[in-house]
Design a protein around this motif. Structure first.
Motif, PDB file in Angstrom:
ATOM      1  N   ILE A   1      14.373  55.550  81.133  1.00 52.97           N
ATOM      2  CA  ILE A   1      14.306  54.365  80.884  1.00 52.97           C
ATOM      3  C   ILE A   1      12.970  53.842  80.275  1.00 52.97           C
ATOM      4  N   LEU A   2      11.867  54.501  80.784  1.00 51.70           N
ATOM      5  CA  LEU A   2      10.618  54.407  80.169  1.00 51.70           C
ATOM      6  C   LEU A   2      10.335  55.101  78.647  1.00 51.70           C
ATOM      7  N   GLU A   3      11.111  56.146  78.403  1.00 52.00           N
ATOM      8  CA  GLU A   3      11.182  56.679  77.058  1.00 52.00           C
ATOM      9  C   GLU A   3      11.676  55.625  76.038  1.00 52.00           C
ATOM     10  N   ASP A   4      12.961  54.941  76.340  1.00 50.80           N
ATOM     11  CA  ASP A   4      13.499  54.121  75.715  1.00 50.80           C
ATOM     12  C   ASP A   4      12.493  52.999  75.549  1.00 50.80           C
ATOM     13  N   ALA A   5      11.974  52.451  76.539  1.00 53.38           N
ATOM     14  CA  ALA A   5      11.104  51.362  76.496  1.00 53.38           C
ATOM     15  C   ALA A   5       9.929  51.258  75.281  1.00 53.38           C
ATOM     16  N   VAL A   6       9.562  52.541  75.278  1.00 54.16           N
ATOM     17  CA  VAL A   6       8.336  52.828  74.334  1.00 54.16           C
ATOM     18  C   VAL A   6       8.914  53.216  73.014  1.00 54.16           C
ATOM     19  N   ARG A   7      10.019  53.360  72.769  1.00 56.30           N
ATOM     20  CA  ARG A   7      10.635  53.863  71.419  1.00 56.30           C
ATOM     21  C   ARG A   7      10.590  53.050  70.630  1.00 56.30           C
ATOM     22  N   PRO A   8       9.838  53.304  69.249  1.00 56.88           N
ATOM     23  CA  PRO A   8       9.871  51.924  68.263  1.00 56.88           C
ATOM     24  C   PRO A   8      11.196  51.693  67.917  1.00 56.88           C
ATOM     25  N   THR A   9      11.157  50.240  67.505  1.00 57.10           N
ATOM     26  CA  THR A   9      12.388  49.776  67.281  1.00 57.10           C
ATOM     27  C   THR A   9      12.826  50.295  65.774  1.00 57.10           C
ATOM     28  N   ALA A  10      14.143  50.331  65.599  1.00 57.09           N
ATOM     29  CA  ALA A  10      14.897  50.900  64.247  1.00 57.09           C
ATOM     30  C   ALA A  10      14.312  49.953  62.875  1.00 57.09           C
ATOM     31  N   PRO A  11      14.022  50.397  61.828  1.00 54.59           N
ATOM     32  CA  PRO A  11      13.724  49.478  60.708  1.00 54.59           C
ATOM     33  C   PRO A  11      14.714  48.414  60.318  1.00 54.59           C
ATOM     34  N   GLU A  12      14.374  47.490  59.902  1.00 50.59           N
ATOM     35  CA  GLU A  12      15.611  46.484  59.166  1.00 50.59           C
ATOM     36  C   GLU A  12      16.069  47.278  58.032  1.00 50.59           C
ATOM     37  N   PRO A  13      17.400  46.920  57.666  1.00 47.05           N
ATOM     38  CA  PRO A  13      18.044  47.765  56.575  1.00 47.05           C
ATOM     39  C   PRO A  13      17.369  46.947  55.316  1.00 47.05           C
ATOM     40  N   SER A  14      17.500  47.557  54.188  1.00 46.29           N
ATOM     41  CA  SER A  14      16.909  47.173  53.072  1.00 46.29           C
ATOM     42  C   SER A  14      17.908  46.161  52.392  1.00 46.29           C
ATOM     43  N   GLY A  15      17.528  45.453  51.644  1.00 47.55           N
ATOM     44  CA  GLY A  15      18.375  44.499  50.938  1.00 47.55           C
ATOM     45  C   GLY A  15      19.717  45.223  50.188  1.00 47.55           C
ATOM     46  N   PHE A  16      19.128  46.298  49.627  1.00 44.16           N
ATOM     47  CA  PHE A  16      20.114  46.879  48.730  1.00 44.16           C
ATOM     48  C   PHE A  16      21.267  47.706  49.787  1.00 44.16           C
ATOM     49  N   ALA A  17      20.947  48.332  51.114  1.00 45.85           N
ATOM     50  CA  ALA A  17      21.772  48.500  52.090  1.00 45.85           C
ATOM     51  C   ALA A  17      22.769  47.298  52.425  1.00 45.85           C
ATOM     52  N   ILE A  18      22.369  46.125  52.552  1.00 44.75           N
ATOM     53  CA  ILE A  18      23.114  45.313  53.081  1.00 44.75           C
ATOM     54  C   ILE A  18      24.133  44.611  52.094  1.00 44.75           C
ATOM     55  N   ASP A  19      23.481  44.627  50.878  1.00 46.88           N
ATOM     56  CA  ASP A  19      24.563  44.409  49.681  1.00 46.88           C
ATOM     57  C   ASP A  19      25.568  45.423  49.475  1.00 46.88           C
ATOM     58  N   ALA A  20      25.048  46.558  49.522  1.00 46.29           N
ATOM     59  CA  ALA A  20      26.255  47.726  49.272  1.00 46.29           C
ATOM     60  C   ALA A  20      27.112  47.870  50.530  1.00 46.29           C
ATOM     61  N   SER A  21      26.782  47.459  51.724  1.00 45.21           N
ATOM     62  CA  SER A  21      27.738  47.384  53.042  1.00 45.21           C
ATOM     63  C   SER A  21      28.645  46.104  52.809  1.00 45.21           C
ATOM     64  N   ARG A  22      27.972  45.153  52.210  1.00 43.73           N
ATOM     65  CA  ARG A  22      28.903  43.901  52.109  1.00 43.73           C
ATOM     66  C   ARG A  22      29.868  44.014  50.858  1.00 43.73           C
ATOM     67  N   ASP A  23      29.243  44.299  49.759  1.00 42.56           N
ATOM     68  CA  ASP A  23      30.389  44.956  48.681  1.00 42.56           C
ATOM     69  C   ASP A  23      31.493  45.762  49.118  1.00 42.56           C
ATOM     70  N   GLY A  24      31.042  46.783  49.911  1.00 43.11           N
ATOM     71  CA  GLY A  24      31.935  47.784  50.434  1.00 43.11           C
ATOM     72  C   GLY A  24      33.054  47.244  51.094  1.00 43.11           C
ATOM     73  N   ALA A  25      32.528  46.246  52.186  1.00 38.60           N
ATOM     74  CA  ALA A  25      33.626  45.879  53.031  1.00 38.60           C
ATOM     75  C   ALA A  25      34.355  44.934  52.509  1.00 38.60           C
ATOM     76  N   SER A  26      34.127  44.126  51.497  1.00 37.78           N
ATOM     77  CA  SER A  26      34.887  43.072  50.986  1.00 37.78           C
ATOM     78  C   SER A  26      35.934  43.709  50.000  1.00 37.78           C
ATOM     79  N   ARG A  27      35.952  44.980  49.813  1.00 33.34           N
ATOM     80  CA  ARG A  27      37.016  45.364  49.107  1.00 33.34           C
ATOM     81  C   ARG A  27      38.159  45.871  49.853  1.00 33.34           C
ATOM     82  N   PRO A  28      39.284  45.358  49.566  1.00 32.04           N
ATOM     83  CA  PRO A  28      40.606  45.530  50.488  1.00 32.04           C
ATOM     84  C   PRO A  28      41.086  46.986  50.293  1.00 32.04           C
TER      85      PRO A  28
END
Length: 184
Positions: free
Chosen positions: A131-158
């Motif tokens: 519990i304590l190790e998880d509490a001090v663990r740094p948060t994950a970085p936000e995804p880059s704009g490129f990663a968000i666009d890539a996942s959005r474009d990929g998800a919209s293709r049927p």
């Protein structure tokens, strides 16, 4: 031998010094507790204050790590200090104990849980360590704009909801590099 888990008590300024030097020690440099540490044991540093003796109250876990070797003695003037090498979690954040009190076996069901920390160290349960190790663990970085666009474009293709065509992905990646290079 089974892995054990430890909570060490140090003010924040001393905790940062220990993390920077890659070691763990008990207050006053006592030998006995440090000799209890074995390779792969978990260590948490709890800081009741920012600095001793009159620093602002902090009451937070500030570092987590794993013991990587045998304890050894540091020389110098005055009382020798015993330390153990520790691989500290990089970029640990300060995690106040108050929100965790009802989850931790160390603090649950007692108002005076700090009394057991007077010696500067206490053995923890595996659950409390996690519990304590998880509490001090740094948060994950936000995804880059490129990663968000890539996942959005990929998800919209049927026809291929999880992956974009290789040529399209490569073109977007090359364009992203060109954009980045142009903005430097």
């Amino acid at each position: 031998m089974a892995i054990r888990y430890w909570l060490l008590v140090h003010p924040l300024d001393r905790a940062r010094e220990l993390v920077e030097t890659g070691v763990a020690r008990v207050t006053w440099g006592n030998e006995q507790p440090v000799w209890s540490f074995r390779e792969a044991d978990g260590v948490i540093i709890y800081s009741p204050r920012e600095y001793n003796p009159d620093g602002e109250p902090l009451r937070a876990a500030v570092a987590a790590g794993r013991v990587t070797g045998e304890a050894y003695q540091l020389g110098g003037h005055g009382t020798p200090r015993w330390v153990a090498p520790v691989d500290w979690l990089p970029g640990a954040r300060i995690a106040p104990i108050r929100p965790l009190r009802d989850m931790l076996e160390l603090t649950r069901d007692t108002r005076f849980w700090g009394e057991q920390l007077r010696d500067g160290w206490v053995e923890l349960s595996q659950r409390d360590f996690m519990i304590l190790e998880d509490a001090v663990r740094p948060t994950a970085p936000e995804p880059s704009g490129f990663a968000i666009d890539a996942s959005r474009d990929g998800a919209s293709r049927p026809e291929h909801p999880r992956t974009a065509p290789v040529s399209d992905t490569r073109a977007r990646a090359e364009q992203a590099w060109r954009d980045w290079d142009a903005n430097r």
